[in-house]
Design a protein around this motif. Structure first.
Motif, PDB file in Angstrom:
ATOM      1  N   VAL A  55       0.859  -1.180   0.000  1.00 38.90           N
ATOM      2  CA  VAL A  55       0.000   0.000   0.000  1.00 38.90           C
ATOM      3  C   VAL A  55       0.895   1.230   0.000  1.00 38.90           C
ATOM      4  O   VAL A  55       2.073   1.163   0.351  1.00 38.90           O
ATOM      5  N   THR A  56       0.335   2.346  -0.395  1.00 39.06           N
ATOM      6  CA  THR A  56       0.992   3.636  -0.260  1.00 39.06           C
ATOM      7  C   THR A  56      -0.097   4.673  -0.043  1.00 39.06           C
ATOM      8  O   THR A  56      -1.289   4.348  -0.072  1.00 39.06           O
ATOM      9  N   HIS A  57       0.296   5.900   0.197  1.00 35.51           N
ATOM     10  CA  HIS A  57      -0.684   6.953   0.461  1.00 35.51           C
ATOM     11  C   HIS A  57      -1.604   7.131  -0.741  1.00 35.51           C
ATOM     12  O   HIS A  57      -1.171   7.048  -1.891  1.00 35.51           O
ATOM     13  N   TRP A  58      -2.876   7.399  -0.477  1.00 35.27           N
ATOM     14  CA  TRP A  58      -3.858   7.474  -1.563  1.00 35.27           C
ATOM     15  C   TRP A  58      -3.504   8.532  -2.605  1.00 35.27           C
ATOM     16  O   TRP A  58      -3.873   8.401  -3.781  1.00 35.27           O
ATOM     17  N   LYS A  59      -2.767   9.560  -2.224  1.00 39.54           N
ATOM     18  CA  LYS A  59      -2.403  10.591  -3.194  1.00 39.54           C
ATOM     19  C   LYS A  59      -1.455  10.069  -4.267  1.00 39.54           C
ATOM     20  O   LYS A  59      -1.328  10.664  -5.335  1.00 39.54           O
ATOM     21  N   HIS A  60      -0.788   8.965  -3.993  1.00 42.95           N
ATOM     22  CA  HIS A  60       0.177   8.412  -4.944  1.00 42.95           C
ATOM     23  C   HIS A  60      -0.378   7.238  -5.752  1.00 42.95           C
ATOM     24  O   HIS A  60       0.336   6.684  -6.593  1.00 42.95           O
ATOM     25  N   HIS A  61      -1.618   6.841  -5.526  1.00 45.05           N
ATOM     26  CA  HIS A  61      -2.123   5.604  -6.114  1.00 45.05           C
ATOM     27  C   HIS A  61      -2.009   5.554  -7.636  1.00 45.05           C
ATOM     28  O   HIS A  61      -1.451   4.603  -8.198  1.00 45.05           O
ATOM     29  N   GLU A  62      -2.555   6.534  -8.315  1.00 47.36           N
ATOM     30  CA  GLU A  62      -2.618   6.458  -9.776  1.00 47.36           C
ATOM     31  C   GLU A  62      -1.225   6.469 -10.401  1.00 47.36           C
ATOM     32  O   GLU A  62      -0.931   5.687 -11.309  1.00 47.36           O
ATOM     33  N   GLN A  63      -0.353   7.338  -9.909  1.00 49.86           N
ATOM     34  CA  GLN A  63       1.003   7.395 -10.447  1.00 49.86           C
ATOM     35  C   GLN A  63       1.777   6.122 -10.123  1.00 49.86           C
ATOM     36  O   GLN A  63       2.567   5.635 -10.930  1.00 49.86           O
TER      37      GLN A  63
END
Length: 371
Positions: free
Chosen positions: A170-178
């Motif tokens: 997982v990672t922070h939701w702000k980084h999901h698409e990239q």
């Protein structure tokens, strides 16, 4: 009793002189007896006790505290130094956090320290941090089969050097698409934290505490994990697949189900924006009804709200990544960089390049003041 684990406070053990079996009733009355063995987790995770916390420049102090505090409370509950925690600097033993607090670390990467679990603590602003010595050291730890735990955007660092290939994370939701676009060999999940073999990840912030409680539960039992959570004022243990963000109705302060559905559809489709017809259909209303709902509850037209959502996401990417403006434009559903720049300036009163410059300067202002 086979599989029984004893968690003994200082006032009961060992000063009483009694055996663990004799202390069973006393421990049970204190809620310190857990007769359930941990689940089928890896032995390395079950026995992990030496924990290292690598602090990247501009790391999040909130994330470090959340990751560390669960283990400190576990030590307090058991009355023993069950977990030994140390901080590690990358380029020195003084590391400045994102809120300008300097932490003096116990070790440096150059010392070649060894831990059962190595946490990597970053912030949204340090997602693209690069350091060859750190990368070589992390790869060496992975080659030894050590457990690596990047928290938040630190997952970007490990993915970039191939240490998350084939793993769920997982990672922070702000980084999901990239993240999905850049690292197709990594299996991205959208929950709070994830444990997959030798890789442990958390989305950042308070989810680092959730991951820590999971580690404590696996290694020392769920009873102790619950006691730690209770002392930390957590109402419950959160599961790994819970949502990272607040409910849509809380963030937008709306309760109308059809409006909530429309907003969720907008947030889920940024790169390829939906038409008003598609949003209305997914929300089980006509286009005219959808217009009325937005006018009544949000005082705006639906496509205006949709544009604001995409622009706000673009702003976050401008501030927290080094992606080009054209790539950010594509990720947020704008035809090209020029289109984004026009809309961006109209919304925020400045071009995205100036926003990025200000964000970069604020992240390094304290360091420049010391020179």
């Amino acid at each position: 009793m086979a599989g029984t684990r004893w968690f003994v406070p200082k006032d009961v053990w060992p000063s009483s002189g009694k055996s663990k079996r004799e202390l069973g009733p006393a421990l049970e009355s204190k809620g310190m007896l857990n007769a359930s063995p941990p689940g089928n987790s890896r032995r390395e995770l079950d026995t992990a006790r030496r924990l290292g916390f690598v602090l990247l420049p501009q790391f999040s102090l909130l994330t470090l505290s959340a990751a560390w505090e669960g283990f400190r409370l576990a030590n307090s509950q058991t009355g023993a130094a069950t977990y030994v925690c140390q901080t590690v600097g990358v380029t020195g033993r003084e590391v400045r956090s994102s809120n300008d607090i300097i932490v003096k670390t116990d070790k440096e990467v150059a010392d070649d320290p060894s831990f059962d679990i190595t946490f990597v603590i970053s912030s949204l602003n340090s997602a693209e941090f690069r350091d060859q010595r750190l990368e070589v050291w992390l790869q060496a730890q992975a080659a030894k089969g050590k457990l690596l735990a990047p928290i938040g955007s630190a997952a970007v660092l490990l993915a970039r050097i191939g240490l998350l290939n084939g793993y769920r994370c997982v990672t922070h939701w702000k980084h999901h698409e990239q993240f999905l676009e850049r690292f197709p060999r990594v299996r991205l999940s959208r929950g709070l934290y994830c444990v997959d073999r030798e890789r442990l990840t958390a989305a950042g912030g308070l989810s680092a505490l959730d991951l820590g409680l999971s580690i404590i539960s696996r290694g020392l039992g769920s009873t102790l994990a619950k006691q730690v959570a209770d002392e930390a004022l957590l109402a419950r243990l959160r599961s790994d697949n819970e949502a990272q963000r607040m409910d849509t109705k809380i963030r937008y302060e709306v309760t109308e189900p059809r409006l909530i559905r429309a907003l969720e559809m907008m947030e889920a489709n940024l790169e390829r924006p939906l038409s008003l017809t598609q949003i209305a259909s997914a929300s089980a209303v006509s286009e005219r009804q959808l217009e009325r709902l937005f006018a009544k509850y949000m005082k705006k037209r639906p496509l205006k709200v949709y544009s604001e959502i995409r622009l706000q996401y673009a702003r976050e990417l401008v501030k927290s990544t080094t992606e080009s403006i054209s790539r950010i434009a594509a990720a947020c559903g704008f035809s090209d960089g020029s289109h984004l720049c026009r809309q961006y300036r109209a919304a925020f009163g400045e071009p995205p390049t100036l926003t990025r410059q200000k964000s970069s300067e604020s992240g390094h202002s304290a360091a420049s003041e010391d020179n």
